[in-house]
Design a protein around this motif. Structure first.
Motif, PDB file in Angstrom:
ATOM      1  N   ASP A 137      46.636 -14.328  14.899  1.00  0.00           N
ATOM      2  CA  ASP A 137      46.622 -13.943  13.614  1.00  0.00           C
ATOM      3  C   ASP A 137      46.809 -14.832  12.384  1.00  0.00           C
ATOM      4  N   THR A 138      47.440 -15.191  11.211  1.00  0.00           N
ATOM      5  CA  THR A 138      47.760 -16.043  10.154  1.00  0.00           C
ATOM      6  C   THR A 138      48.829 -17.131  10.618  1.00  0.00           C
ATOM      7  N   ASP A 139      49.121 -16.542  11.382  1.00  0.00           N
ATOM      8  CA  ASP A 139      50.895 -16.969  11.921  1.00  0.00           C
ATOM      9  C   ASP A 139      50.853 -18.082  12.900  1.00  0.00           C
ATOM     10  N   GLY A 140      49.920 -17.804  13.940  1.00  0.00           N
ATOM     11  CA  GLY A 140      49.309 -18.202  15.750  1.00  0.00           C
ATOM     12  C   GLY A 140      49.481 -16.508  16.985  1.00  0.00           C
ATOM     13  N   PRO A 141      49.565 -17.024  17.270  1.00  0.00           N
ATOM     14  CA  PRO A 141      49.778 -16.110  19.217  1.00  0.00           C
ATOM     15  C   PRO A 141      49.983 -14.513  18.543  1.00  0.00           C
ATOM     16  N   ALA A 142      49.206 -13.087  18.286  1.00  0.00           N
ATOM     17  CA  ALA A 142      49.614 -12.077  18.514  1.00  0.00           C
ATOM     18  C   ALA A 142      49.071 -11.758  19.037  1.00  0.00           C
ATOM     19  N   ALA A 143      49.777 -10.216  20.012  1.00  0.00           N
ATOM     20  CA  ALA A 143      49.186  -9.094  20.599  1.00  0.00           C
ATOM     21  C   ALA A 143      48.766  -7.482  20.662  1.00  0.00           C
ATOM     22  N   GLN A 144      48.627  -7.516  21.264  1.00  0.00           N
ATOM     23  CA  GLN A 144      48.250  -5.501  21.104  1.00  0.00           C
ATOM     24  C   GLN A 144      48.120  -4.598  22.033  1.00  0.00           C
ATOM     25  N   LEU A 145      48.898  -4.234  22.172  1.00  0.00           N
ATOM     26  CA  LEU A 145      48.810  -2.966  23.481  1.00  0.00           C
ATOM     27  C   LEU A 145      48.379  -1.743  22.917  1.00  0.00           C
ATOM     28  N   MET A 146      47.556  -1.228  23.912  1.00  0.00           N
ATOM     29  CA  MET A 146      46.838  -0.216  23.273  1.00  0.00           C
ATOM     30  C   MET A 146      47.327   1.191  24.164  1.00  0.00           C
ATOM     31  N   TYR A 147      47.338   2.053  23.296  1.00  0.00           N
ATOM     32  CA  TYR A 147      48.016   3.694  24.204  1.00  0.00           C
ATOM     33  C   TYR A 147      46.249   5.066  24.025  1.00  0.00           C
ATOM     34  N   GLN A 148      46.594   5.941  24.827  1.00  0.00           N
ATOM     35  CA  GLN A 148      45.505   6.367  25.008  1.00  0.00           C
ATOM     36  C   GLN A 148      46.069   8.195  25.502  1.00  0.00           C
ATOM     37  N   ASP A 149      45.892   9.248  24.300  1.00  0.00           N
ATOM     38  CA  ASP A 149      46.579  10.484  25.002  1.00  0.00           C
ATOM     39  C   ASP A 149      44.726  11.148  25.818  1.00  0.00           C
ATOM     40  N   ALA A 150      45.137  12.320  25.567  1.00  0.00           N
ATOM     41  CA  ALA A 150      43.891  12.460  26.741  1.00  0.00           C
ATOM     42  C   ALA A 150      43.025  13.021  26.252  1.00  0.00           C
ATOM     43  N   THR A 151      42.764  13.409  24.820  1.00  0.00           N
ATOM     44  CA  THR A 151      41.816  13.733  23.683  1.00  0.00           C
ATOM     45  C   THR A 151      40.874  12.381  23.803  1.00  0.00           C
ATOM     46  N   GLY A 152      41.606  10.736  23.922  1.00  0.00           N
ATOM     47  CA  GLY A 152      40.755  10.280  23.825  1.00  0.00           C
ATOM     48  C   GLY A 152      41.105   9.415  22.578  1.00  0.00           C
ATOM     49  N   ARG A 153      41.875   9.407  22.173  1.00  0.00           N
ATOM     50  CA  ARG A 153      42.557   9.428  20.959  1.00  0.00           C
ATOM     51  C   ARG A 153      43.580   8.480  21.028  1.00  0.00           C
ATOM     52  N   ARG A 154      43.230   7.412  19.898  1.00  0.00           N
ATOM     53  CA  ARG A 154      44.478   5.911  20.542  1.00  0.00           C
ATOM     54  C   ARG A 154      45.509   5.389  19.377  1.00  0.00           C
ATOM     55  N   ILE A 155      46.383   4.604  19.441  1.00  0.00           N
ATOM     56  CA  ILE A 155      47.234   4.043  19.036  1.00  0.00           C
ATOM     57  C   ILE A 155      47.232   3.109  19.537  1.00  0.00           C
ATOM     58  N   THR A 156      47.924   1.746  18.506  1.00  0.00           N
ATOM     59  CA  THR A 156      47.469   1.004  18.789  1.00  0.00           C
ATOM     60  C   THR A 156      49.125   0.267  18.864  1.00  0.00           C
TER      61      THR A 156
END
Length: 255
Positions: free
Chosen positions: A178-197
């Motif tokens: 991102d604008t300040d350097g390294p970043a990370a993203q973890l992704m989660y998913q429920d049984a319906t396929g809906r995702r949050i990060t």
């Protein structure tokens, strides 16, 4: 002789696609290019988010008549030009910092970087939750490697909170910039396929463990700072549900 679909995609075509002016015979080529270049896709998703925020912030003002006290004593033809220039200047100014409106309530030290941070988190969420074949770089089946690798790049120990109690399982994660350097993203998913990060990057700003809320359309985010890291939980959920998950994340990270 190459067909239009085989021609290399240019930066000008990417901007034409963003502007809705790309010829139909190049649409598929640009979509394939963005699928194969996630960092470019993320950058243009950020541009789109800025454009939407600029339009929301200034659309009512653009159509408003120029106040009489600001009208210069010129002819009608000359009079319109300063107002158009003013409007263009305002739009350019806001576009440069449009991402900041998402976190306009954060007034603590480091507010500018925090506003940019949450806008980056939302942009990354929009790009990668839509991915079917490559939503993450490293899958949940390699969780130990994933958190070790990301933690090393961030310079801080990293954990993947368990959210099974909320119906979400870890899909995996990826390294971002991102604008300040390294970043990370973890992704989660429920049984319906809906995702949050869960988006995270190092921060030198003072710790502020209170949750802050931001939204852009149907995408909501709760974000906070703790132990030298800035966190943002992002999803297309109602505010109450996302808040509960954010509290679970915080407890898991500090248990």
């Amino acid at each position: 002789m190459t067909t239009p679909e085989e021609e290399p995609v240019t930066e000008a075509e990417l901007h034409a696609w963003l502007d809705g002016e790309l010829p139909d015979d190049r649409q598929d080529a640009v979509r394939r290019y963005l699928d194969d270049h996630p960092e470019v896709a993320r950058r243009f998703a950020s541009y789109r988010a800025q454009r939407m925020m600029t339009a929301r912030a200034f659309a009512p003002l653009i159509d408003r008549p120029l106040p009489a006290r600001l009208k210069p004593p010129f002819s009608r033809r000359r009079r319109t030009l300063p107002w158009l220039a003013l409007a263009a200047s305002l739009l350019a100014f806001v576009a440069g910092g449009a991402a900041g409106w998402l976190a306009h309530g954060w007034s603590a030290p480091g507010a500018l970087s925090s506003r940019t941070f949450v806008a980056d988190a939302v942009a990354a969420h929009r790009v990668f939750v839509a991915e079917v074949r490559h939503p993450v770089e490293v899958g949940a089946d390699q969780e130990e490697h994933l958190v070790t690798w990301l933690g090393k790049r961030l310079g801080k120990p990293l954990r993947a909170p368990r959210l099974a109690g909320r119906g979400y399982e870890l899909v995996g994660g990826r390294l971002l910039s991102d604008t300040d350097g390294p970043a990370a993203q973890l992704m989660y998913q429920d049984a319906t396929g809906r995702r949050i990060t869960l988006y995270v990057r190092p921060t030198r700003d003072p710790a502020d463990t209170s949750f802050r809320f931001a939204h852009d359309g149907n995408v909501q985010a709760f974000y906070w700072r703790d132990n030298g890291l800035a966190w943002a939980l992002t999803g297309e959920l109602d505010r109450g549900t996302l808040s509960g998950i954010a509290e679970d994340v915080y407890r898991a990270l500090n248990s």
